[in-house]
Design a protein around this motif. Structure first.
Motif, PDB file in Angstrom:
ATOM      1  N   TYR A 194      55.622  13.259 -68.483  1.00  0.00           N
ATOM      2  CA  TYR A 194      57.044  12.977 -68.655  1.00  0.00           C
ATOM      3  C   TYR A 194      57.745  14.108 -69.402  1.00  0.00           C
ATOM      4  N   GLN A 195      56.971  15.025 -70.009  1.00  0.00           N
ATOM      5  CA  GLN A 195      57.548  16.145 -70.745  1.00  0.00           C
ATOM      6  C   GLN A 195      57.354  17.497 -70.035  1.00  0.00           C
ATOM      7  N   THR A 196      56.278  17.623 -69.270  1.00  0.00           N
ATOM      8  CA  THR A 196      55.947  18.892 -68.625  1.00  0.00           C
ATOM      9  C   THR A 196      55.729  18.666 -67.138  1.00  0.00           C
ATOM     10  N   PRO A 197      56.437  19.366 -66.268  1.00  0.00           N
ATOM     11  CA  PRO A 197      56.298  19.105 -64.840  1.00  0.00           C
ATOM     12  C   PRO A 197      54.954  19.565 -64.281  1.00  0.00           C
ATOM     13  N   LEU A 198      54.455  18.809 -63.324  1.00  0.00           N
ATOM     14  CA  LEU A 198      53.334  19.280 -62.515  1.00  0.00           C
ATOM     15  C   LEU A 198      53.835  20.363 -61.571  1.00  0.00           C
ATOM     16  N   MET A 199      52.971  21.324 -61.263  1.00  0.00           N
ATOM     17  CA  MET A 199      53.368  22.385 -60.336  1.00  0.00           C
ATOM     18  C   MET A 199      52.111  23.018 -59.744  1.00  0.00           C
ATOM     19  N   TYR A 200      52.164  23.316 -58.460  1.00  0.00           N
ATOM     20  CA  TYR A 200      51.076  24.049 -57.821  1.00  0.00           C
ATOM     21  C   TYR A 200      51.672  25.199 -57.016  1.00  0.00           C
ATOM     22  N   GLN A 201      50.846  26.206 -56.722  1.00  0.00           N
ATOM     23  CA  GLN A 201      51.299  27.332 -55.920  1.00  0.00           C
ATOM     24  C   GLN A 201      50.840  27.133 -54.484  1.00  0.00           C
ATOM     25  N   GLY A 202      51.808  26.990 -53.569  1.00  0.00           N
ATOM     26  CA  GLY A 202      51.507  26.704 -52.178  1.00  0.00           C
ATOM     27  C   GLY A 202      51.514  27.946 -51.304  1.00  0.00           C
ATOM     28  N   ASP A 203      51.322  27.719 -50.018  1.00  0.00           N
ATOM     29  CA  ASP A 203      51.311  28.794 -49.027  1.00  0.00           C
ATOM     30  C   ASP A 203      52.729  29.311 -48.838  1.00  0.00           C
ATOM     31  N   SER A 204      52.934  30.601 -49.051  1.00  0.00           N
ATOM     32  CA  SER A 204      54.270  31.178 -48.895  1.00  0.00           C
ATOM     33  C   SER A 204      54.315  32.274 -47.846  1.00  0.00           C
ATOM     34  N   GLY A 205      53.180  32.607 -47.245  1.00  0.00           N
ATOM     35  CA  GLY A 205      53.129  33.763 -46.369  1.00  0.00           C
ATOM     36  C   GLY A 205      53.523  33.513 -44.937  1.00  0.00           C
ATOM     37  N   GLY A 206      53.694  32.241 -44.559  1.00  0.00           N
ATOM     38  CA  GLY A 206      54.025  31.955 -43.171  1.00  0.00           C
ATOM     39  C   GLY A 206      54.697  30.608 -43.022  1.00  0.00           C
ATOM     40  N   TRP A 207      55.946  30.512 -43.455  1.00  0.00           N
ATOM     41  CA  TRP A 207      56.684  29.256 -43.373  1.00  0.00           C
ATOM     42  C   TRP A 207      56.914  28.852 -41.917  1.00  0.00           C
ATOM     43  N   LEU A 208      56.774  27.579 -41.639  1.00  0.00           N
ATOM     44  CA  LEU A 208      57.057  27.066 -40.302  1.00  0.00           C
ATOM     45  C   LEU A 208      58.566  27.005 -40.085  1.00  0.00           C
ATOM     46  N   ALA A 209      58.989  27.311 -38.871  1.00  0.00           N
ATOM     47  CA  ALA A 209      60.399  27.177 -38.508  1.00  0.00           C
ATOM     48  C   ALA A 209      60.801  25.708 -38.521  1.00  0.00           C
ATOM     49  N   PRO A 210      62.095  25.415 -38.651  1.00  0.00           N
ATOM     50  CA  PRO A 210      62.546  24.020 -38.776  1.00  0.00           C
ATOM     51  C   PRO A 210      62.267  23.150 -37.559  1.00  0.00           C
ATOM     52  N   THR A 211      62.035  23.763 -36.408  1.00  0.00           N
ATOM     53  CA  THR A 211      61.716  22.986 -35.210  1.00  0.00           C
ATOM     54  C   THR A 211      60.309  23.284 -34.691  1.00  0.00           C
ATOM     55  N   ALA A 212      59.494  23.983 -35.478  1.00  0.00           N
ATOM     56  CA  ALA A 212      58.140  24.340 -35.053  1.00  0.00           C
ATOM     57  C   ALA A 212      57.222  23.122 -35.082  1.00  0.00           C
ATOM     58  N   PRO A 213      56.215  23.075 -34.211  1.00  0.00           N
ATOM     59  CA  PRO A 213      55.245  21.974 -34.265  1.00  0.00           C
ATOM     60  C   PRO A 213      54.494  21.962 -35.599  1.00  0.00           C
TER      61      PRO A 213
END
Length: 324
Positions: A107-126
């Motif tokens: 409640y005082q410190t947010p959870l956070m993880y580092q995700g995949d950033s090298g190949g975002w899917l397009a908004p209509t991609a499968p």
């Protein structure tokens, strides 16, 4: 203003998009890509804003119809995707689902993880599907794209570094998460590529719907054409400036860093959910067993967010699950 990246090469071609998402215009003389614009934001943002105003006023020749299917993610590959978990009702539900407690420090410190950033899917991609046992799920979120920020910056500085906002579908493999977390080193295989809305917008574009470092609008979620949820994004326990300052506590953030809100979630079950995991947990509480299945090939998911005028703010993420 509203910006998008039309599919072109690896990094897309930057376009300025009209407020009603009907028209767009490329701006190669100002910035060929969104990343280039972010790298030189103070120099190019005023010029992009002038283009946006002229486009909205019908004073710009040479614009083209804006088609979401032509779009890559706003940042097709980004320097960083750090995803928080700012909606504590979501944290409580998914932790309860795997038998984990809710420590007071969350409640005082947010959870956070580092995700995949090298190949975002397009908004209509499968959305790729490979194994039913992996438990494919969607997660509707809001995300901020930052400019350059120094390590150890405070929340006020973090707030000034927010350049753009967008929607995210943070794809998750629920069947892989428990084993990964049990090994004590966090998410990796359970968090494949995510997708983003066609358009990213400057905070001022939201008007009164941007307040207190939060987007004050509901997220519309549908599954296979049926309403799944409309939780309100204002329920973030931690604001975007808080999340960004947390991400920058020990390292600088470079322009083009993406900071996610985590799954939009409300404690009120009547508003529905933005992910299947929450729905299944509530079904388990009510009926003793979950009965909403994980995503399978052919399933269709959609995320959208509308302003007070009823118009889509970011354009919709519309994806279908496809076997690989």
């Amino acid at each position: 203003m509203k910006l998008a990246s039309i599919k072109h090469g690896r990094d897309g071609r930057l376009v300025v998009v009209s407020r009603d998402l009907s028209r767009c215009v490329a701006v190669p003389g100002i910035a060929p890509t969104l990343q280039d614009a972010l790298d030189r934001w103070e120099q190019v943002a005023p010029r992009l804003a002038e283009i946006a105003a002229a486009l909205d006023n019908g004073e710009l020749s040479g614009s083209l119809p804006f088609v979401a299917a032509d779009c890559a993610a706003p940042l097709p590959r980004a320097y960083l995707f750090a995803d928080g978990s700012a909606f504590l009702s979501h944290v409580e539900l998914v932790r309860r689902a795997r038998g984990a407690d809710m420590p007071a420090e969350l409640y005082q410190t947010p959870l956070m993880y580092q995700g995949d950033s090298g190949g975002w899917l397009a908004p209509t991609a499968p959305i790729p599907w490979r194994d039913a046992a992996w438990g494919l799920d969607f997660e509707g979120e809001v995300a901020a794209i930052t400019g350059d920020l120094p390590a150890g910056c405070d929340e006020l500085t973090a707030a000034t570094g927010i350049r753009l906002l967008m929607l995210v579908n943070d794809v998750s493999l629920r069947g892989l998460i428990p084993a990964e977390l049990a090994r004590g080193f966090g998410f990796y295989q359970s968090k494949p590529a995510s997708s983003a809305s066609p358009v990213a917008v400057t905070p001022d574009e939201l008007g009164d719907a941007w307040h207190d470092g939060r987007v004050q609008l509901p997220l519309e979620v549908t599954l296979n054409g049926k309403p799944f949820g409309h939780p309100h994004a204002s329920a973030m326990h931690f604001s975007f400036p808080q999340l960004i300052a947390h991400a920058a506590r020990t390292r600088p953030l470079v322009a083009g860093s993406i900071i996610g809100s985590g799954t939009v979630s409300n404690a009120d079950p009547s508003v529905g959910e933005a992910c299947i995991a929450e729905r299944r947990m509530r079904e388990h509480q009510a009926d003793g067993t979950p009965h909403t299945p994980w995503l399978m090939p052919g399933d269709k998911v959609r995320f959208d967010m509308r302003g007070s005028d009823g118009q889509s703010v970011f354009g919709a993420i519309e994806q279908q699950v496809a076997a690989c």
